[in-house]
Motif scaffolding. Structure first.
Motif, PDB file in Angstrom:
ATOM      1  N   HIS A 175       0.815  -1.219   0.000  1.00  0.00           N
ATOM      2  CA  HIS A 175       0.000   0.000   0.000  1.00  0.00           C
ATOM      3  C   HIS A 175       0.850   1.271   0.000  1.00  0.00           C
ATOM      4  N   LEU A 176       1.964   1.264   0.727  1.00  0.00           N
ATOM      5  CA  LEU A 176       2.766   2.481   0.829  1.00  0.00           C
ATOM      6  C   LEU A 176       3.605   2.742  -0.416  1.00  0.00           C
ATOM      7  N   PHE A 177       4.138   1.682  -1.022  1.00  0.00           N
ATOM      8  CA  PHE A 177       5.153   1.871  -2.061  1.00  0.00           C
ATOM      9  C   PHE A 177       4.759   1.332  -3.438  1.00  0.00           C
ATOM     10  N   CYS A 178       3.718   0.497  -3.498  1.00  0.00           N
ATOM     11  CA  CYS A 178       3.385  -0.168  -4.766  1.00  0.00           C
ATOM     12  C   CYS A 178       2.005   0.221  -5.284  1.00  0.00           C
ATOM     13  N   GLY A 179       1.321   1.106  -4.585  1.00  0.00           N
ATOM     14  CA  GLY A 179      -0.009   1.503  -5.022  1.00  0.00           C
ATOM     15  C   GLY A 179      -1.006   0.366  -5.032  1.00  0.00           C
ATOM     16  N   GLY A 180      -0.782  -0.655  -4.181  1.00  0.00           N
ATOM     17  CA  GLY A 180      -1.686  -1.803  -4.137  1.00  0.00           C
ATOM     18  C   GLY A 180      -1.603  -2.676  -5.376  1.00  0.00           C
ATOM     19  N   ALA A 181      -0.461  -2.655  -6.070  1.00  0.00           N
ATOM     20  CA  ALA A 181      -0.312  -3.379  -7.333  1.00  0.00           C
ATOM     21  C   ALA A 181      -0.355  -4.885  -7.168  1.00  0.00           C
ATOM     22  N   PHE A 182      -0.006  -5.388  -5.991  1.00  0.00           N
ATOM     23  CA  PHE A 182       0.124  -6.827  -5.810  1.00  0.00           C
ATOM     24  C   PHE A 182      -1.144  -7.443  -5.219  1.00  0.00           C
ATOM     25  N   SER A 183      -1.493  -8.596  -5.740  1.00  0.00           N
ATOM     26  CA  SER A 183      -2.664  -9.331  -5.266  1.00  0.00           C
ATOM     27  C   SER A 183      -2.359  -9.977  -3.923  1.00  0.00           C
ATOM     28  N   PRO A 184      -3.392 -10.440  -3.188  1.00  0.00           N
ATOM     29  CA  PRO A 184      -3.119 -11.162  -1.940  1.00  0.00           C
ATOM     30  C   PRO A 184      -2.199 -12.369  -2.131  1.00  0.00           C
ATOM     31  N   VAL A 185      -2.321 -13.055  -3.263  1.00  0.00           N
ATOM     32  CA  VAL A 185      -1.443 -14.202  -3.522  1.00  0.00           C
ATOM     33  C   VAL A 185      -0.002 -13.738  -3.654  1.00  0.00           C
ATOM     34  N   GLN A 186       0.226 -12.656  -4.363  1.00  0.00           N
ATOM     35  CA  GLN A 186       1.582 -12.141  -4.536  1.00  0.00           C
ATOM     36  C   GLN A 186       2.167 -11.638  -3.218  1.00  0.00           C
ATOM     37  N   VAL A 187       1.340 -11.021  -2.386  1.00  0.00           N
ATOM     38  CA  VAL A 187       1.816 -10.608  -1.059  1.00  0.00           C
ATOM     39  C   VAL A 187       2.209 -11.833  -0.243  1.00  0.00           C
ATOM     40  N   ALA A 188       1.417 -12.894  -0.327  1.00  0.00           N
ATOM     41  CA  ALA A 188       1.756 -14.136   0.367  1.00  0.00           C
ATOM     42  C   ALA A 188       3.097 -14.684  -0.126  1.00  0.00           C
ATOM     43  N   GLN A 189       3.328 -14.617  -1.416  1.00  0.00           N
ATOM     44  CA  GLN A 189       4.596 -15.093  -1.971  1.00  0.00           C
ATOM     45  C   GLN A 189       5.775 -14.257  -1.493  1.00  0.00           C
ATOM     46  N   MET A 190       5.558 -12.955  -1.281  1.00  0.00           N
ATOM     47  CA  MET A 190       6.601 -12.119  -0.675  1.00  0.00           C
ATOM     48  C   MET A 190       6.962 -12.661   0.709  1.00  0.00           C
ATOM     49  N   GLY A 191       5.937 -12.996   1.483  1.00  0.00           N
ATOM     50  CA  GLY A 191       6.170 -13.523   2.824  1.00  0.00           C
ATOM     51  C   GLY A 191       6.933 -14.832   2.800  1.00  0.00           C
ATOM     52  N   GLN A 192       6.551 -15.724   1.881  1.00  0.00           N
ATOM     53  CA  GLN A 192       7.261 -16.998   1.765  1.00  0.00           C
ATOM     54  C   GLN A 192       8.723 -16.769   1.388  1.00  0.00           C
ATOM     55  N   TYR A 193       8.957 -15.838   0.463  1.00  0.00           N
ATOM     56  CA  TYR A 193      10.334 -15.527   0.055  1.00  0.00           C
ATOM     57  C   TYR A 193      11.145 -15.055   1.267  1.00  0.00           C
ATOM     58  N   ALA A 194      10.590 -14.145   2.042  1.00  0.00           N
ATOM     59  CA  ALA A 194      11.305 -13.627   3.210  1.00  0.00           C
ATOM     60  C   ALA A 194      11.612 -14.739   4.198  1.00  0.00           C
ATOM     61  N   GLU A 195      10.655 -15.643   4.410  1.00  0.00           N
ATOM     62  CA  GLU A 195      10.871 -16.717   5.383  1.00  0.00           C
ATOM     63  C   GLU A 195      11.878 -17.739   4.864  1.00  0.00           C
ATOM     64  N   ASN A 196      11.785 -18.091   3.576  1.00  0.00           N
ATOM     65  CA  ASN A 196      12.703 -19.080   3.015  1.00  0.00           C
ATOM     66  C   ASN A 196      14.130 -18.541   2.906  1.00  0.00           C
ATOM     67  N   VAL A 197      14.279 -17.346   2.350  1.00  0.00           N
ATOM     68  CA  VAL A 197      15.593 -16.842   1.964  1.00  0.00           C
ATOM     69  C   VAL A 197      16.282 -16.075   3.089  1.00  0.00           C
ATOM     70  N   TYR A 198      15.543 -15.248   3.819  1.00  0.00           N
ATOM     71  CA  TYR A 198      16.156 -14.387   4.834  1.00  0.00           C
ATOM     72  C   TYR A 198      16.042 -14.968   6.246  1.00  0.00           C
ATOM     73  N   PHE A 199      14.886 -15.555   6.569  1.00  0.00           N
ATOM     74  CA  PHE A 199      14.663 -16.105   7.905  1.00  0.00           C
ATOM     75  C   PHE A 199      15.275 -17.495   8.053  1.00  0.00           C
ATOM     76  N   GLY A 200      15.393 -18.207   6.915  1.00  0.00           N
ATOM     77  CA  GLY A 200      16.070 -19.504   6.931  1.00  0.00           C
ATOM     78  C   GLY A 200      15.198 -20.694   7.222  1.00  0.00           C
ATOM     79  N   LYS A 201      13.873 -20.566   7.007  1.00  0.00           N
ATOM     80  CA  LYS A 201      12.982 -21.695   7.250  1.00  0.00           C
ATOM     81  C   LYS A 201      12.341 -22.115   5.930  1.00  0.00           C
ATOM     82  N   PRO A 202      12.493 -23.378   5.516  1.00  0.00           N
ATOM     83  CA  PRO A 202      11.984 -23.825   4.217  1.00  0.00           C
ATOM     84  C   PRO A 202      10.490 -24.153   4.253  1.00  0.00           C
ATOM     85  N   CYS A 203       9.663 -23.149   4.455  1.00  0.00           N
ATOM     86  CA  CYS A 203       8.217 -23.367   4.563  1.00  0.00           C
ATOM     87  C   CYS A 203       7.571 -23.405   3.178  1.00  0.00           C
ATOM     88  N   GLY A 204       6.346 -23.958   3.117  1.00  0.00           N
ATOM     89  CA  GLY A 204       5.534 -23.858   1.920  1.00  0.00           C
ATOM     90  C   GLY A 204       4.800 -22.538   1.912  1.00  0.00           C
TER      91      GLY A 204
END
Length: 427
Positions: A175-204
Motif C-alpha cells: 500500500h505504501l510503495f506499490c499503489g496496491g499493485a500486488f494481489s493477496p497471492v503475490q503478497v503471500a509469496q513475498m512472505g514466503q520468500y522472506a521466510e525461506n531466503v532471509y529467515f532460513g525456514k523452508p516453509c511452503g
C-alpha cells in the motif's frame, strides 16, 4: 488520516463502519484496541497531531487439511481466524524501516543494505529485510516507515504468527510503495520468500496464503507461481461444532531441523522418480516402488511420502465435503488426516526424548473427551505447538475444562473463522 482525527474517530464510534466488514460484532472492541495501539505508537515514535497514520490488520490462520502437503505442490485447506496482528504505521521517507512489536525490541532495517545477514536468521528483523528486498526486486522503491504492532495470534501455536507478521509487512509495503499493485497471492509469496531466503525456514506457501487471502480456502499448489484457490463458505456453528486449538506450551526451540527434514526427505523420495517434489509423482507408481524407496531413502522417508499421498487426497475430499455441506465426511477426513500425521508423517514427536511427548498426550486426552464424536489432529508443523479439535457445542465446556486440566489454565482457545484476509483498515 491525521493522527488526532484517527484517535477521535476510534473513540467516538465514527469509524466503526470501516471496521465492521473485518470485525463484525466485535468492531467496538477492535476500535478500543486500535485506539490503544495508536496511543502506544506515539510513545515509541514521537509524532504530531497532523501525522498521516494508517492502520492494518492481518489474521492468523488454521490448517484444516493437508499437513505438510503445500511444499510438495499438493493440496491444502486452510482458514483465517479471528485472532490478528495489527499495526499502526507512519511513512518516514528516511530509507529506514523501524518496526516495534509490543514486548520486543525495535527491528531496524537500513534500506541501503538489503543483503542477507546471517546473524539475523531466525529473527523477525530478517523478515522485514526480506520483504523490503523482495519489493525492490519487483521494481518498487521502498522509502521507509515506522510501525508499531501488537498481536493476538498465539506464538508457536500453528496459527502462523510468523506468517501473519510477514504478510502484514508485505501488505504495508504494497500500500505504501506499490499503489496496491500486488494481489493477496503475490503478497503471500513475498512472505514466503522472506521466510525461506532471509529467515532460513523452508516453509511452503499455505500459511501465508491463508493470512493474506482470508476466509476458508482450498489451494492446489501444482503451479507454484499461480496456485489455484477456491473459496469455501463455512459456518461451523451451523453444524453444531466449535473449533478449538489447545496449546501444549512446549517450546519450538531447536526444532527447525525437524521441520526441515520433512520436505527434505519427501524431495529425496521424489528424486527416486526423477521428480523435484511428490506432487509430480504418480501415487500408483510410488506404491509399486516402495521396496526401491525404502532401500534408497530409508523407511521414515518412505512413510512420509506415503502420508503425502494420503493427506493430499484427504484435503481434496475435505474441501468437497464442506462445499456440499457434508460435515460428517469432513470430520471423518480430519480424523484420518490426524492418524496419518501421527503414524506416517511422524510430526507428533521427534522421539529424541521419550519423556516429553506433549502433542501425543493432548491428542490422547482429546480423543478420550470427545468419546467418538467430533475430530482432532496435530495442528500445523507439529512436534510442539498445538492440536486442533472440532468439538460438538454441547460438549464444549466439558472439553475445554478437561483439556485445561492436563495442559493448564488458558491452554484451550475457541476460535471463530474470519472472512477477510490482510487488509488496510483505515488510511
Amino acid at each position: 488520516m491525521r493522527r488526532d482525527d484517527l484517535l477521535l474517530g476510534l473513540e467516538n464510534g465514527a469509524l466503526l463502519s470501516q471496521l465492521k466488514p473485518v470485525y463484525g460484532p466485535g468492531a467496538a472492541a477492535a476500535a478500543a484496541r486500535l485506539a490503544e495501539l495508536v496511543r502506544e505508537y506515539g510513545e515509541i515514535f514521537p509524532c504530531g497531531e497532523d501525522t498521516r497514520t494508517l492502520l492494518f490488520s492481518t489474521p492468523g490462520r488454521t490448517e484444516l487439511g493437508g499437513n505438510h502437503t503445500d511444499h510438495q505442490r499438493g493440496h491444502g485447506l486452510c482458514a483465517s481466524v479471528d485472532l490478528d496482528t495489527i499495526a499502526c504505521v507512519v511513512p518516514n521517507k528516511s530509507r529506514v524501516i523501524r518496526v516495534k512489536s509490543r514486548h520486543h525490541r525495535i527491528a531496524e532495517v537500513d534500506l541501503d543494505d538489503l543483503s542477507i545477514h546471517q546473524e539475523e536468521v531466525g529473527n523477525s528483523v530478517a523478515l522485514v529485510r526480506g520483504i523490503a528486498a523482495r519489493v525492490e526486486q519487483l521494481g518498487y522503491p521502498v522509502t521507509g516507515f515506522d510501525a508499531y504492532t501488537t498481536t493476538r495470534v498465539l506464538r508457536g501455536s500453528g496459527l502462523s504468527s510468523s506468517a501473519a507478521f510477514e504478510v502484514l509487512m508485505g501488505t504495508i509495503a504494497n500500500h505504501l510503495f506499490c499503489g496496491g499493485a500486488f494481489s493477496p497471492v503475490q503478497v503471500a509469496q513475498m512472505g514466503q520468500y522472506a521466510e525461506n531466503v532471509y529467515f532460513g525456514k523452508p516453509c511452503g506457501l499455505m500459511d501465508q496464503l491463508s493470512c493474506s487471502v482470508g476466509g476458508v480456502i482450498a489451494v492446489d499448489f501444482a503451479n507454484e507461481s499461480e496456485p489455484a484457490i477456491r473459496q469455501v463458505h463455512t459456518d461451523l456453528s451451523s453444524y453444531g461444532h466449535a473449533l478449538c486449538i489447545v496449546d501444549t506450551r512446549a517450546s519450538h526451540a531447536d526444532l527447525t531441523a525437524d521441520y526441515a527434514a520433512i520436505p527434505q526427505e519427501m524431495r529425496e523420495v521424489a528424486a527416486c522418480f526423477g521428480r523435484e517434489v511428490l506432487g509430480e509423482v504418480d501415487p500408483a507408481v510410488f506404491r509399486e516402488s516402495i521396496p526401491l524407496v525404502r532401500a534408497t531413502c530409508g523407511d521414515r522417508a518412505m512413510l512420509r511420502a506415503h502420508h503425502f499421498f494420503l493427506d493430499d487426497a484427504l484435503a481434496v475430499r475435505e474441501c468437497d465435503a464442506l462445499a456440499q455441506g457434508d460435515f460428517d465426511t469432513f470430520l471423518e477426513c480430519v480424523n484420518r488426516s490426524g492418524r496419518s500425521s501421527f503414524m506416517y508423517l511422524q510430526n507428533v514427536s521427534n522421539y529424541r526424548e521419550s519423556r516429553s511427548q506433549p502433542v501425543a498426550v493432548l491428542l490422547a486426552m482429546a480423543e478420550d473427551l470427545l468419546s467418538g464424536r467430533g475430530a482432532c489432529r496435530v495442528h500445523g508443523g507439529g512436534f510442539a505447538g498445538t492440536i486442533q479439535a472440532f468439538v460438538p457445542l454441547e460438549q464444549l465446556d466439558e472439553f475445554a475444562c478437561g483439556m485445561e486440566a492436563v495442559a493448564g489454565e488458558g491452554a484451550c482457545h475457541v476460535l471463530d473463522l474470519r472472512s477477510s484476509g490482510s487488509v488496510l483498515l483505515i488510511q
